[in-house]
Design a protein around this motif. Structure first.
Motif, PDB file in Angstrom:
ATOM      1  N   LEU A 297      -4.382   2.366   2.612  1.00  0.00           N
ATOM      2  CA  LEU A 297      -4.045   3.316   1.550  1.00  0.00           C
ATOM      3  C   LEU A 297      -4.292   4.754   1.998  1.00  0.00           C
ATOM      4  O   LEU A 297      -3.480   5.639   1.728  1.00  0.00           O
TER       5      LEU A 297
ATOM      6  N   LEU B  47      -4.929  10.020  -5.575  1.00  0.00           N
ATOM      7  CA  LEU B  47      -4.833   8.574  -5.595  1.00  0.00           C
ATOM      8  C   LEU B  47      -6.244   8.005  -5.612  1.00  0.00           C
ATOM      9  O   LEU B  47      -7.059   8.354  -4.758  1.00  0.00           O
TER      10      LEU B  47
ATOM     11  N   ARG C  63       2.440   7.075  -6.784  1.00  0.00           N
ATOM     12  CA  ARG C  63       1.435   8.008  -7.301  1.00  0.00           C
ATOM     13  C   ARG C  63       1.603   9.408  -6.740  1.00  0.00           C
ATOM     14  O   ARG C  63       0.740  10.258  -6.897  1.00  0.00           O
TER      15      ARG C  63
ATOM     16  N   TYR D  62       2.555   1.739  -3.362  1.00  0.00           N
ATOM     17  CA  TYR D  62       1.611   2.237  -4.370  1.00  0.00           C
ATOM     18  C   TYR D  62       1.388   3.738  -4.190  1.00  0.00           C
ATOM     19  O   TYR D  62       1.404   4.492  -5.157  1.00  0.00           O
ATOM     20  N   VAL D  63       1.188   4.165  -2.957  1.00  0.00           N
ATOM     21  CA  VAL D  63       0.983   5.591  -2.685  1.00  0.00           C
ATOM     22  C   VAL D  63       2.194   6.386  -3.149  1.00  0.00           C
ATOM     23  O   VAL D  63       2.057   7.417  -3.814  1.00  0.00           O
TER      24      VAL D  63
ATOM     25  N   ALA E  46       0.842  -1.205   0.000  1.00  0.00           N
ATOM     26  CA  ALA E  46       0.000   0.000   0.000  1.00  0.00           C
ATOM     27  C   ALA E  46       0.873   1.250   0.000  1.00  0.00           C
ATOM     28  O   ALA E  46       0.630   2.188  -0.768  1.00  0.00           O
TER      29      ALA E  46
ATOM     30  N   ALA F 215      -6.098   1.570  -6.712  1.00  0.00           N
ATOM     31  CA  ALA F 215      -5.067   1.056  -5.807  1.00  0.00           C
ATOM     32  C   ALA F 215      -5.433  -0.341  -5.305  1.00  0.00           C
ATOM     33  O   ALA F 215      -4.575  -1.228  -5.254  1.00  0.00           O
TER      34      ALA F 215
ATOM     35  N   SER G  43      -1.496   7.620   2.384  1.00  0.00           N
ATOM     36  CA  SER G  43      -1.680   8.858   1.616  1.00  0.00           C
ATOM     37  C   SER G  43      -1.570  10.087   2.506  1.00  0.00           C
ATOM     38  O   SER G  43      -0.960  11.088   2.123  1.00  0.00           O
TER      39      SER G  43
END
Length: 81
Positions: free
Chosen positions: A54, A27, A21, A17-18, A14, A32, A58
């Motif tokens: 997530l 996001l 981006r 991925y953040v 997670a 996601a 973020s």
């Protein structure tokens, strides 16, 4: 030659991925979750749990979030920064 394998946790996925981006306008939680489920098909976390991970990552990294995943209660998608 030594091979070292690192375990990828859902939390690490997670956050990665953040971070990937970070330059995007926001996001997408829905995108996601799909990406994490593709990367980790055996993931036992619920969509709600992934959404929470997530969102937390973020916030830590200052990435605006679109809570656009479909919900059981039919709530409208929301954008938070």
């Amino acid at each position: 030659m030594t091979n070292t394998f690192h375990t990828v946790t859902v939390e690490k996925a997670a956050e990665a991925y953040v971070l990937s981006r970070g330059r995007a306008r926001f996001l997408s939680i829905a995108q996601a979750i799909r990406a994490i489920r593709t990367l980790m098909p055996a993931c036992n976390a619920t969509d709600r749990e992934l959404e929470a991970l997530l969102a937390a990552a973020s916030i830590v990294h200052g990435v605006p979030v679109a809570f656009d995943a479909k919900t059981a209660d039919g709530a409208e998608p929301r954008l938070h920064s």
